[in-house]
Design a protein around this motif. Structure first.
Motif, PDB file in Angstrom:
ATOM      1  N   LEU A 239      66.931 -64.442 -60.100  1.00 32.44           N
ATOM      2  CA  LEU A 239      67.027 -65.805 -60.293  1.00 32.44           C
ATOM      3  C   LEU A 239      66.316 -66.783 -59.478  1.00 32.44           C
ATOM      4  O   LEU A 239      65.919 -67.769 -60.038  1.00 32.44           O
ATOM      5  N   THR A 240      66.233 -66.371 -58.367  1.00 34.27           N
ATOM      6  CA  THR A 240      65.534 -67.223 -57.229  1.00 34.27           C
ATOM      7  C   THR A 240      63.795 -67.230 -57.742  1.00 34.27           C
ATOM      8  O   THR A 240      63.105 -68.297 -57.504  1.00 34.27           O
ATOM      9  N   ARG A 241      63.608 -66.031 -58.089  1.00 33.04           N
ATOM     10  CA  ARG A 241      62.045 -65.661 -58.606  1.00 33.04           C
ATOM     11  C   ARG A 241      61.881 -66.769 -59.665  1.00 33.04           C
ATOM     12  O   ARG A 241      60.832 -67.571 -59.631  1.00 33.04           O
ATOM     13  N   ASP A 242      62.700 -66.805 -60.716  1.00 40.50           N
ATOM     14  CA  ASP A 242      62.477 -67.735 -61.852  1.00 40.50           C
ATOM     15  C   ASP A 242      62.290 -69.107 -61.478  1.00 40.50           C
ATOM     16  O   ASP A 242      61.791 -70.003 -62.058  1.00 40.50           O
ATOM     17  N   LYS A 243      63.241 -69.388 -60.621  1.00 37.08           N
ATOM     18  CA  LYS A 243      63.457 -70.840 -59.886  1.00 37.08           C
ATOM     19  C   LYS A 243      62.319 -71.387 -59.469  1.00 37.08           C
ATOM     20  O   LYS A 243      61.706 -72.585 -59.756  1.00 37.08           O
ATOM     21  N   TYR A 244      61.535 -70.626 -58.577  1.00 44.31           N
ATOM     22  CA  TYR A 244      60.501 -71.123 -57.886  1.00 44.31           C
ATOM     23  C   TYR A 244      59.345 -71.130 -58.931  1.00 44.31           C
ATOM     24  O   TYR A 244      58.297 -71.939 -58.947  1.00 44.31           O
ATOM     25  N   SER A 245      59.290 -70.083 -59.754  1.00 41.22           N
ATOM     26  CA  SER A 245      58.093 -70.168 -60.620  1.00 41.22           C
ATOM     27  C   SER A 245      58.169 -71.311 -61.530  1.00 41.22           C
ATOM     28  O   SER A 245      57.006 -71.752 -61.936  1.00 41.22           O
ATOM     29  N   ARG A 246      59.350 -71.650 -62.057  1.00 42.48           N
ATOM     30  CA  ARG A 246      59.529 -72.832 -62.861  1.00 42.48           C
ATOM     31  C   ARG A 246      58.979 -74.058 -62.070  1.00 42.48           C
ATOM     32  O   ARG A 246      58.026 -74.887 -62.614  1.00 42.48           O
ATOM     33  N   GLU A 247      59.190 -74.322 -60.734  1.00 42.58           N
ATOM     34  CA  GLU A 247      58.894 -75.220 -59.976  1.00 42.58           C
ATOM     35  C   GLU A 247      57.402 -75.398 -59.696  1.00 42.58           C
ATOM     36  O   GLU A 247      56.735 -76.449 -59.738  1.00 42.58           O
ATOM     37  N   LEU A 248      56.793 -74.144 -59.847  1.00 43.32           N
ATOM     38  CA  LEU A 248      55.212 -74.150 -59.424  1.00 43.32           C
ATOM     39  C   LEU A 248      54.651 -73.764 -60.823  1.00 43.32           C
ATOM     40  O   LEU A 248      53.553 -73.312 -60.472  1.00 43.32           O
ATOM     41  N   ASP A 249      55.055 -74.145 -61.909  1.00 35.07           N
ATOM     42  CA  ASP A 249      54.239 -73.985 -62.877  1.00 35.07           C
ATOM     43  C   ASP A 249      53.774 -72.868 -63.463  1.00 35.07           C
ATOM     44  O   ASP A 249      52.805 -72.634 -63.850  1.00 35.07           O
ATOM     45  N   GLY A 250      54.607 -71.763 -62.837  1.00 29.83           N
ATOM     46  CA  GLY A 250      54.454 -70.423 -63.402  1.00 29.83           C
ATOM     47  C   GLY A 250      53.644 -69.559 -62.861  1.00 29.83           C
ATOM     48  O   GLY A 250      52.629 -69.076 -63.207  1.00 29.83           O
ATOM     49  N   VAL A 251      53.917 -69.501 -61.453  1.00 32.27           N
ATOM     50  CA  VAL A 251      53.251 -68.474 -60.382  1.00 32.27           C
ATOM     51  C   VAL A 251      53.319 -66.921 -61.127  1.00 32.27           C
ATOM     52  O   VAL A 251      54.423 -66.832 -61.643  1.00 32.27           O
ATOM     53  N   LEU A 252      52.225 -66.264 -60.807  1.00 32.95           N
ATOM     54  CA  LEU A 252      52.468 -64.889 -61.386  1.00 32.95           C
ATOM     55  C   LEU A 252      52.974 -63.698 -60.451  1.00 32.95           C
ATOM     56  O   LEU A 252      53.359 -62.782 -60.886  1.00 32.95           O
ATOM     57  N   CYS A 253      52.943 -63.954 -59.087  1.00 33.07           N
ATOM     58  CA  CYS A 253      53.687 -63.016 -58.379  1.00 33.07           C
ATOM     59  C   CYS A 253      53.902 -63.544 -57.082  1.00 33.07           C
ATOM     60  O   CYS A 253      53.392 -64.683 -56.765  1.00 33.07           O
ATOM     61  N   PHE A 254      54.376 -62.760 -56.193  1.00 30.12           N
ATOM     62  CA  PHE A 254      54.929 -63.197 -54.848  1.00 30.12           C
ATOM     63  C   PHE A 254      54.475 -62.123 -53.947  1.00 30.12           C
ATOM     64  O   PHE A 254      54.476 -61.028 -54.068  1.00 30.12           O
ATOM     65  N   GLU A 255      54.054 -62.682 -52.762  1.00 27.32           N
ATOM     66  CA  GLU A 255      53.559 -61.728 -51.800  1.00 27.32           C
ATOM     67  C   GLU A 255      53.705 -62.590 -50.324  1.00 27.32           C
ATOM     68  O   GLU A 255      54.281 -63.578 -50.284  1.00 27.32           O
ATOM     69  N   MET A 256      53.277 -61.903 -49.269  1.00 25.19           N
ATOM     70  CA  MET A 256      53.801 -62.305 -47.917  1.00 25.19           C
ATOM     71  C   MET A 256      52.599 -62.645 -46.882  1.00 25.19           C
ATOM     72  O   MET A 256      52.780 -63.188 -45.497  1.00 25.19           O
TER      73      MET A 256
END
Length: 329
Positions: A239-256
């Motif tokens: 859910l958090t993944r999808d929340k940030y993706s919506r805010e950021l116009d559909g980012v494709l992946c997360f990394e560090m």
């Protein structure tokens, strides 16, 4: 091993975060070079070699040292001691963001590309949180160097008409079972709200919560181009993944790591997808995802002519031309 080269002979920098990523690029080197003498002011441990026409110096972050700050430290030391580097690559694994718009699967590869207001990488936790809980981003990260974006455009064009063949590179991992494709039956996407049942695997997770997806015609990695979210946090919640993706116009992946590089060590980020950035993540797909990402990076380097690299300013020259980014000798 080839005869010893000089530090100034290396024009491409390659940064890895974990050892499995270093293993992947080491295997794909067309030629491995003799190690240069260690600089007493440099704590990095390097791997030297050639890919196509390019001499590449590879560094892996220290074991257990993750995050943007460590990435910046490692990259800065590399840039200080290899002054001829024209551009760099950050290659490894990341967590995918599956959506209706982008059918990302395990083993696919995401390549950072500026889209919308973002430059290819966004530090998603850096900013001010408003009353609605939405984060207003306060910093903007640089885009990859033009020579790399040009190569990305050519890679994208060739992949559309099936003119790239990653299977040749991936075949080099055939004798290493952990690095082979792990099977479509082991690529399971759960609904965003459904949390993992305790245990090292998902054998006890409910099949009712699995997202049904159309079967692909083959197991070749699919390439995706767009923005990548980066920060000092492991993303492990759907859910958090999808929340940030919506805010950021559909980012494709997360990394560090990448957010620690873009403004001080301009590079292109290439991430093999090893999980879905949710609570079901594990390390089963890491080796194959690392191999896929390294294979794409090798293919990309093959599209960049040696003369084009020679005519490109070094990273130190680029940064020295920007206010507030003077590099030390």
């Amino acid at each position: 091993m080839t005869p010893l080269l000089k530090a100034e002979d290396y024009t491409v920098g390659w940064v890895c975060a974990i050892s499995v990523e270093l293993s992947a690029v080491t295997l794909l080197l067309d030629e491995e070079h003799t190690d240069l003498p260690q600089n007493p002011n440099d704590t990095n441990i390097y791997t030297f070699g050639r890919i196509g026409e390019h001499n590449v110096v590879v560094v892996c972050m220290p074991e257990g040292a993750l995050g943007t700050s460590w990435a910046a430290t490692v990259a800065t030391q590399m840039m200080c001691h290899f002054s001829s580097i024209r551009f760099s690559l950050m290659v490894g694994v990341g967590g995918g963001v599956p959506s209706e718009k982008c059918d990302i699967r395990l083993g696919d590869v995401v390549i950072s590309k500026p889209e919308g207001k973002l430059g290819g990488v966004v530090q998603y936790l850096f900013g001010k949180t408003g009353e609605d809980g939405k984060v207003a981003r306060m910093n903007w990260l640089n885009s990859p160097p033009p020579i790399l974006l040009g190569a990305v455009a050519k890679l994208s064009a060739k992949s559309m008409i099936r003119k790239i063949n990653l299977s040749e590179h991936l075949a080099q991992f055939d004798d290493l079972p952990n690095f082979k494709y792990q099977g479509a039956e082991n690529d399971v996407l759960y609904k965003a709200h459904y949390n993992h049942v305790s245990g090292p695997t998902c054998k006890d997770c409910s099949t009712v919560e699995v997202v049904e997806r159309e079967k692909r015609r083959n197991t070749n990695p699919v390439l995706h181009y767009g923005n990548i979210a980066s920060d000092n946090q492991v993303m492990k919640n759907g859910l958090t993944r999808d929340k940030y993706s919506r805010e950021l116009d559909g980012v494709l992946c997360f990394e560090m790591e990448a957010a620690g590089l873009m403004n001080t060590f301009p590079c292109l980020v290439i991430r093999g997808i090893c999980d879905y950035s949710d609570s079901h993540k594990n390390k089963e797909w890491q080796p194959y995802a690392a191999a896929a990402a390294a294979s794409v990076a090798k293919e990309l380097l093959g599209l960049i002519p040696k003369m084009g690299v020679i005519g490109t300013p070094t990273l130190r020259e680029v940064l020295d031309d920007k206010p507030g980014t003077k590099t030390s000798n």
